[in-house]
Motif scaffolding. Structure first.
Motif, PDB file in Angstrom:
ATOM      1  N   PHE A   8       0.793  -1.343  -0.009  1.00 38.40           N
ATOM      2  CA  PHE A   8       0.155   0.112   0.035  1.00 38.40           C
ATOM      3  C   PHE A   8       1.013   1.178   0.086  1.00 38.40           C
ATOM      4  O   PHE A   8       2.039   1.298   0.295  1.00 38.40           O
ATOM      5  CB  PHE A   8      -0.900   0.065   1.321  1.00 38.40           C
ATOM      6  N   THR A  38       1.351   5.582   1.162  1.00 42.19           N
ATOM      7  CA  THR A  38       1.101   6.466   2.153  1.00 42.19           C
ATOM      8  C   THR A  38       1.268   7.823   1.700  1.00 42.19           C
ATOM      9  O   THR A  38       2.285   7.911   0.792  1.00 42.19           O
ATOM     10  CB  THR A  38       1.310   6.214   3.626  1.00 42.19           C
ATOM     11  N   ARG A  91      -2.021  -0.673  10.397  1.00 42.71           N
ATOM     12  CA  ARG A  91      -2.036   0.385   9.331  1.00 42.71           C
ATOM     13  C   ARG A  91      -2.432  -0.455   7.854  1.00 42.71           C
ATOM     14  O   ARG A  91      -3.379   0.275   7.326  1.00 42.71           O
ATOM     15  CB  ARG A  91      -1.030   0.991   9.210  1.00 42.71           C
ATOM     16  N   SER A 112      -5.673   0.288   5.385  1.00 42.72           N
ATOM     17  CA  SER A 112      -5.449   0.460   3.951  1.00 42.72           C
ATOM     18  C   SER A 112      -6.450  -0.195   3.279  1.00 42.72           C
ATOM     19  O   SER A 112      -7.070   0.077   2.127  1.00 42.72           O
ATOM     20  CB  SER A 112      -3.903   0.490   3.692  1.00 42.72           C
ATOM     21  N   THR A 139      -9.960   0.464   3.594  1.00 45.65           N
ATOM     22  CA  THR A 139     -10.637   1.506   2.754  1.00 45.65           C
ATOM     23  C   THR A 139     -10.645   1.244   1.375  1.00 45.65           C
ATOM     24  O   THR A 139     -11.619   1.653   0.721  1.00 45.65           O
ATOM     25  CB  THR A 139      -9.635   2.615   2.908  1.00 45.65           C
ATOM     26  N   LYS A 140      -9.781   0.315   0.727  1.00 47.42           N
ATOM     27  CA  LYS A 140      -9.797   0.052  -0.709  1.00 47.42           C
ATOM     28  C   LYS A 140     -10.663  -0.814  -1.038  1.00 47.42           C
ATOM     29  O   LYS A 140     -11.439  -0.428  -1.895  1.00 47.42           O
ATOM     30  CB  LYS A 140      -8.474  -0.870  -1.002  1.00 47.42           C
ATOM     31  N   THR A 144     -10.680   7.851   4.254  1.00 53.38           N
ATOM     32  CA  THR A 144      -9.819   6.523   4.850  1.00 53.38           C
ATOM     33  C   THR A 144     -10.383   6.132   6.270  1.00 53.38           C
ATOM     34  O   THR A 144     -10.438   7.073   7.115  1.00 53.38           O
ATOM     35  CB  THR A 144      -8.364   6.896   4.651  1.00 53.38           C
ATOM     36  N   ARG A 188      -8.464   4.607   9.428  1.00 51.02           N
ATOM     37  CA  ARG A 188      -7.183   4.913   9.920  1.00 51.02           C
ATOM     38  C   ARG A 188      -7.114   4.446  11.489  1.00 51.02           C
ATOM     39  O   ARG A 188      -8.488   4.080  12.182  1.00 51.02           O
ATOM     40  CB  ARG A 188      -6.567   6.088   9.975  1.00 51.02           C
TER      41      ARG A 188
END
Length: 455
Positions: free
Chosen positions: A206, A208, A276, A280, A283-284, A300, A302
């Motif tokens: 992923f 950032t 983390r 990610s 969110t995806k 997102t 988090r």
């Protein structure tokens, strides 16, 4: 002069033509997609507000963190429970399945097989088209987009329309069996009749974006602040043994993460970076689903900041010592209010030896379960003993990239009551994994529900 006059006239004509498109010469703004704010599944809305953050009561551990500070946090959504084994397994299975599908598709491509050939060909990449079949944009992307050096097939889409086959007796051909043999450990190394997957191959990549550093360098190339990360996603199940030397705890090591008996228990053995990565991925998969329906994407997921965590744990009760108010650990009915270690060596006095199901005990007034006890929880904040001295009073956090120590909050099943207090700070190295540390996620609240009416 004629040349410049021509440019001036052309510019005027262009601007004039643009002004005619649906505005009638008025400032009407740009109309976006229809959007309705929806409460995320499994989350509770934490309203914005201010609270006194810090040790308002005696600092019994004498670590010098008694500073108090009134701070304000914005509204956000928070998981009502810690992330469970079942939920984290969804992440692990998605990574596993993606890896298997990719291996199947690559081998199909190397063999020149397609869905018409059946067998492993059913798992061929979706986007293999002839030039005549491609749209102009597909041609541009295929021939001009920068390839991923680590994955030359990055521009292809996996075929997820067909289910993967896990039973060896049902494998469609020897090529499928070859791929599966690469994914699982050798049969000779299987344990207790179960052939395990190669967990070190389960990796999630992923990116950032470091907005703080980018803000310090206006005009710099955006790519300078984009960081690519690859994280092994499988939790470390050996933490049960490593955390407790000279203790018979093998059943937790053997069964806790994968067995359905523990599906609704909080996941443990997860590092800060793994938490983390989970955010990610979550969110995806949500935004991929929304994009497929032509809907607006969401903010997102988090980890919470330290201030957000403490504010949510208090449940709206000013001066609360524990999520239920406090200062007592036992309710009027004589039952303990959380899962912790009530006395030295006595882990079971609260009716739980290790962790309990994530939806256990009474939730706080924000309907959040186990904000104290069960497992400590990762936050996004870096640890500094004097963080309260210099952190902002608006959405405070210390997110130092060069700090390897991250704040954990809430106390756990193996902690005494002091660590369950909502204002008690603790920390762990971000690469550490333990049988008593888990996490929950948050998502920014994006305003009141609104609908853009179609003209």
């Amino acid at each position: 002069m004629k040349y410049f006059s021509y440019l001036a006239v052309l510019t005027v004509l262009l601007f004039a033509s643009c002004s005619k498109i649906g505005t009638k010469g008025e400032l009407v703004g740009v109309k976006g997609q229809k959007w309705i704010a929806k409460k995320p599944y499994g989350m509770e809305l934490i309203p914005s507000g201010a609270f006194v953050m810090g040790k308002t009561n005696k600092d019994v551990s004498n670590v010098g963190m008694e500073a108090v500070k009134t701070v304000t946090v914005q509204s956000f959504y928070m998981d009502d429970t810690e992330i469970t084994n079942s939920e984290y397994r969804q992440f692990v299975h998605w990574v596993r399945d993606s890896i298997v599908r990719t291996k199947l598709a690559i081998l199909s491509d190397e063999l020149g097989l397609t869905t018409e050939d059946g067998g492993i060909g059913n798992y061929a990449f979706k986007d293999i088209k002839t030039e005549e079949e491609m749209t102009p944009y597909e041609k541009y992307r295929f021939y001009n987009a920068l390839p991923d050096e680590d994955n030359p097939y990055s521009l292809y889409r996996l075929n997820t329309d067909i289910d993967l086959i896990w039973n060896t007796e049902d494998f469609p051909d020897e090529y499928y069996a070859e791929v599966m043999d690469e994914v699982f450990v050798d049969a000779a190394d299987s344990y207790n009749g179960r052939r395990a997957i190669k967990i070190n191959e389960l990796k999630y990549g992923f990116t950032t974006f470091d907005a703080v550093e980018a803000s310090k360098s206006p005009g710099a190339d955006r790519n300078e602040f984009i960081k690519k990360e690859v994280v092994k996603v499988y939790p470390d199940t050996t933490v049960w043994i490593k955390d407790f030397s000279y203790s018979y705890i093998e059943p937790m090591h053997n069964d806790y993460f994968w067995h359905d008996a523990y599906s609704e228990y909080p996941v443990v053995g997860v590092s800060w970076d793994q938490a983390r990565a989970f955010c990610s991925w979550r969110t995806k998969i949500k935004n991929d689903q929304l994009k497929s329906k032509g809907e607006q994407t969401v903010s997102t997921y988090r980890l919470p900041t330290e201030a957000e965590w403490e504010y949510a744990a208090r449940g709206g009760i000013d001066g609360a010592m524990y999520p239920w108010g406090g200062p007592y650990m036992i309710a009027d009915n004589g039952c303990f209010m959380a899962n912790f270690k009530p006395a030295r060596g006595d882990y079971a006095a609260d009716s739980a030896l290790f962790t309990v199901e994530a939806r256990s005990f009474t939730p706080n007034d924000y309907n959040l379960y186990n904000m104290s006890g069960n497992v400590s929880e990762w936050t996004s904040s870096s640890y500094a003993y004097n963080a309260y001295d210099y952190a902002s009073t608006l959405n405070p956090t210390v997110a130092a990239e060069n700090s390897d120590y991250k704040v954990i909050r809430g106390g756990s099943w193996k902690d005494i009551a002091y660590f369950l207090r909502v204002n008690t700070r603790d920390f762990e190295h971000k690469d550490s994994v333990h049988s008593y540390v888990g996490f929950r996620t948050v998502q920014d609240y994006m305003g009141d529900p609104t609908t853009v009416k179609k003209k």
